[in-house]
Design an enzyme around this catalytic site. Structure first.
Site, short mmCIF file in Angstrom:
data_model
loop_
_atom_site.label_atom_id
_atom_site.label_comp_id
_atom_site.label_asym_id
_atom_site.label_seq_id
_atom_site.Cartn_x
_atom_site.Cartn_y
_atom_site.Cartn_z
N ARG A 151 -3.04 0.17 -17.88
CA ARG A 151 -1.99 0.98 -17.24
C ARG A 151 -0.95 1.46 -18.25
O ARG A 151 -0.39 2.54 -18.09
CB ARG A 151 -1.33 0.19 -16.12
CG ARG A 151 -2.23 0.08 -14.93
CD ARG A 151 -1.59 -0.67 -13.81
NE ARG A 151 -2.42 -0.55 -12.62
CZ ARG A 151 -2.28 -1.30 -11.55
NH1 ARG A 151 -1.35 -2.22 -11.49
NH2 ARG A 151 -3.07 -1.12 -10.51
N GLY A 157 -10.30 0.06 -6.28
CA GLY A 157 -10.61 -1.33 -6.59
C GLY A 157 -11.96 -1.65 -7.17
O GLY A 157 -12.17 -1.54 -8.38
N LYS A 184 -16.41 -3.83 4.63
CA LYS A 184 -16.10 -3.63 6.05
C LYS A 184 -15.93 -2.17 6.44
O LYS A 184 -15.21 -1.42 5.79
CB LYS A 184 -14.79 -4.35 6.37
CG LYS A 184 -14.94 -5.85 6.36
CD LYS A 184 -13.65 -6.47 6.78
CE LYS A 184 -13.81 -7.97 6.91
NZ LYS A 184 -12.53 -8.63 7.05
N GLY A 240 -5.00 1.81 -3.90
CA GLY A 240 -4.50 2.20 -2.57
C GLY A 240 -4.12 3.67 -2.50
O GLY A 240 -4.38 4.34 -1.49
P1 AMP Z 1 -14.25 -3.54 -0.43
O1 AMP Z 1 -13.13 -4.43 -0.93
O2 AMP Z 1 -14.23 -3.31 1.05
O3 AMP Z 1 -14.42 -2.30 -1.24
O4 AMP Z 1 -15.55 -4.41 -0.64
C1 AMP Z 1 -15.98 -4.85 -1.89
C2 AMP Z 1 -16.66 -6.13 -1.66
O5 AMP Z 1 -17.77 -5.94 -0.80
C3 AMP Z 1 -17.20 -6.77 -2.91
O6 AMP Z 1 -16.47 -7.94 -3.17
C4 AMP Z 1 -18.64 -7.09 -2.57
O7 AMP Z 1 -19.02 -8.39 -2.94
C5 AMP Z 1 -18.66 -6.97 -1.06
N1 AMP Z 1 -20.01 -6.68 -0.57
C6 AMP Z 1 -20.78 -5.66 -0.89
N2 AMP Z 1 -21.98 -5.76 -0.30
C7 AMP Z 1 -21.97 -6.89 0.41
C8 AMP Z 1 -22.94 -7.55 1.21
N3 AMP Z 1 -24.14 -7.03 1.41
N4 AMP Z 1 -22.58 -8.71 1.80
C9 AMP Z 1 -21.36 -9.23 1.60
N5 AMP Z 1 -20.41 -8.66 0.85
C10 AMP Z 1 -20.72 -7.50 0.25
#
Ligand code: AMP
Length: 417
Positions: A35, A375, A219, A398
Site C-alpha cells: 500500500r 480480498g 457465500k 470493500g
Molecule cells: P469470499 O471471502 O466469500 O470471497 O470466499 C473466499 C473463501 O471461499 C476462501 O477462503 C475459500 O476457501 C472459500 N471457498 C471456496 N470454495 C469453497 C468450497 N468449495 N468449500 C468451502 N469453502 C470454499
C-alpha cells in the site's frame, strides 16, 4: 476537479489522503508494504514539483487517542526510505499547524493516525453497553457536529487536496470525502486512485464485449448485490467456489457435505431465471474435486457436481469445469475476477483457481482487459505469481466490491462533484 498530471504543486501545501493501513506484526514491523509503494508515484510527483507534502492516513481500528499499537510513527522509517526523503511527523493530526508551517518546498510531513479522533469516521465511541437509543442518537449527533470542525481544521493545513486512498473510497469520512468541499478548485485523484477509477470504468461503463465475470468465494449471500448488478452488464457469469453448491442443491443435485446456504435456494433459482431472461450465459461447475474431510490431506475423488456422495464435500472444481471455464474466459475481451474456485488455502485444492488464473492471463495477452479484485482473488494472484499477467489488480477490497455493485463511492463522488 483537477488532473494531477497537469497540476503544479510548486510552493503549495498538498493534503494527500493515502491508505497506509498496512499489516504489522506483533513488534510493529510492516509485513507487507504494497500500500505504501502504491502511493509513491503521487507522493513523488508532489515533491518533485516542489510541493509541501502532508501525508494523512488511518491505521487499523483504534478506539482511543493515542493508541501506540496503531501509531503511524511505526511506519515512518519505511515511508521515508521508500520516498527517498526524511519524512517529518506530526504526533497529533488535529494540532499540526506548527509542523505544517515549518514545511519547506520539497519536504514531507506525515500526520498521526486520523482515526485517533472519532470525528474522522463520524462514529461515536465509548458508549456503555446499557446506552439507550436516545443516548446513541445524542452521541451520534455530537460527533457529527464536531466532525465538521475537525474536517475544516484538516483542510486548513493545505492549499490542495489529493485523494489516493481507493481502499477507503467507500467511506464518507472526514479525510476521504467531506474535506473535498474545502478545495473546490484544487481537488484531484492521485495516480493510484485514477488507475482504480479507470479500471472500474472499464468493467462498469466502457465495456468491450464479450464480458465475463468470474465470481467465486464461499457465500451467495455476500455477493448477491454484485451478481444482480453484473447480470445487467455481462455476457458470461461464472459462479464458482463454495457458492456452487447452493445452486446445485436448488436445482435438485446431491451435494453431500458441501458448503450450502439452505435459506438461499430460492434466491439461487431466481438468479438462474434472471440470467436466462437477460440472455446471460450463467456458467456453473459440472464436476467437483470432492474430499472426505475439510483438510489438505483428505482423500479425494472427481465426481459430477450433482452427485457428490454422502459424507464428501466439493472443495474445488474438477477438470471438466476447468476446461469449460477456461474456454469462456479465453474468448472474452473484458474480464472481472473476484474469488477462488475452491479452498485455495489448501495446496491440494488450488488447481481450479490456477487454471482460471492462467486463462485470465492468456486472454489478457490476447488483448482482453482483466481486473482482479476483492480480498481472496488478490491473495490468489499473488500466491500463484500471476499479478503481472493481468491488466490490473485492485488495491481496494470493500471499495471495489461496492463499486462493482454499482454504488457511487463517496470518496470518488466528492472529487468529481
Ligand atoms: P469470499 O471471502 O466469500 O470471497 O470466499 C473466499 C473463501 O471461499 C476462501 O477462503 C475459500 O476457501 C472459500 N471457498 C471456496 N470454495 C469453497 C468450497 N468449495 N468449500 C468451502 N469453502 C470454499
Amino acid at each position: 476537479m483537477q488532473n494531477i498530471d497537469l497540476y503544479n504543486f510548486k510552493g503549495k501545501k498538498a493534503f494527500v489522503r493515502v491508505d497506509f493501513n498496512v499489516p504489522l506484526d506483533e513488534n510493529g514491523n510492516i509485513t507487507d508494504d504494497t500500500r505504501i509503494r502504491a502511493a509513491l508515484p503521487t507522493l513523488k510527483k508532489i515533491l518533485s514539483d516542489g510541493g509541501r507534502l502532508i501525508i494523512a492516513s488511518h491505521l487499523g481500528r483504534p478506539n482511543k487517542n493515542p493508541d501506540p499499537k496503531y501509531s503511524l510513527k511505526q511506519i515512518l522509517p519505511r515511508v521515508s526510505k521508500l520516498l527517498g526523503v526524511e519524512v517529518q511527523f506530526a504526533p497529533d493530526c488535529a494540532n499540526a499547524h506548527a509542523e505544517v508551517d515549518l514545511l519547506k518546498d520539497g519536504e514531507a510531513l506525515m500526520l498521526e493516525n486520523l482515526r485517533f479522533y472519532a470525528e474522522e469516521e463520524g462514529k461515536p465511541r465509548g458508549l456503555s453497553d446499557d446506552a439507550t437509543d436516545e443516548d446513541k442518537a445524542a452521541a451520534k449527533k455530537a460527533v457529527k457536529a464536531s466532525q465538521k470542525e475537525f474536517t475544516k481544521m484538516l483542510a486548513a493545513y493545505a492549499d490542495a487536496y489529493v485523494n489516493d486512498a481507493f481502499g477507503t473510497a467507500h467511506r464518507a469520512h472526514a479525510s476521504t470525502a467531506l474535506i473535498a468541499e474545502f478545495f473546490p478548485d484544487d481537488k484531484m485523484f492521485g495516480y493510484l486512485m485514477e488507475k482504480e477509477v479507470n479500471a472500474v470504468d472499464k468493467v462498469m461503463n466502457n465495456i468491450v464485449h464479450p464480458f465475463t465475470a468470474i465470481m467465486g468465494g464461499s457465500k451467495v449471500s455476500s455477493k448477491i448485490e454484485i451478481i444482480e448488478n453484473l447480470l445487467t452488464k455481462v455476457d458470461n457469469l461464472i459462479i464458482t467456489g463454495g457458492m456452487t453448491y447452493t445452486f446445485t442443491k436448488a436445482t435438485g443435485g446431491k451435494i453431500g457435505n458441501s458448503i450450502c446456504e439452505n435459506d438461499k435456494l430460492d434466491l439461487a433459482l431466481e438468479l438462474l431465471a434472471k440470467a436466462k431472461a437477460k440472455g446471460v450465459n450463467l456458467v456453473l461447475a459440472v464436476d467437483a474435486k470432492a474430499a472426505d474431510k475439510f483438510d489438505n490431506d483428505a482423500n479425494t475423488q472427481f465426481v459430477d457436481v450433482d452427485k457428490i456422495p454422502d459424507e464428501w464435500e466439493g472443495m474445488d472444481i474438477g477438470p471438466k469445469s476447468e476446461d469449460l471455464f477456461a474456454d469462456v474466459i479465453k474468448s472474452s475481451k473484458t474480464i472481472l475476477w473476484n474469488g477462488p474456485t475452491g479452498v485455495f488455502e489448501f495446496e491440494n485444492f488450488t488447481h481450479g483457481t490456477r487454471v482460471v488464473g492462467a486463462a485470465v492471463v492468456e486472454a489478457t495477452k490476447n488483448g482482453a482487459f482483466s481486473l482482479v479484485g476483492g480480498g481472496d482473488s488478490v491473495a490468489a494472484v499473488n500466491k500463484f505469481g500471476i499479478a503481472e499477467g493481468v491488466s490490473y489488480v485492485s488495491t481496494g477490497g470493500g471499495a471495489l466490491l461496492e463499486a462493482i455493485q454499482g454504488i457511487e463511492l463517496p470518496g470518488i463522488a466528492a472529487i468529481k462533484k
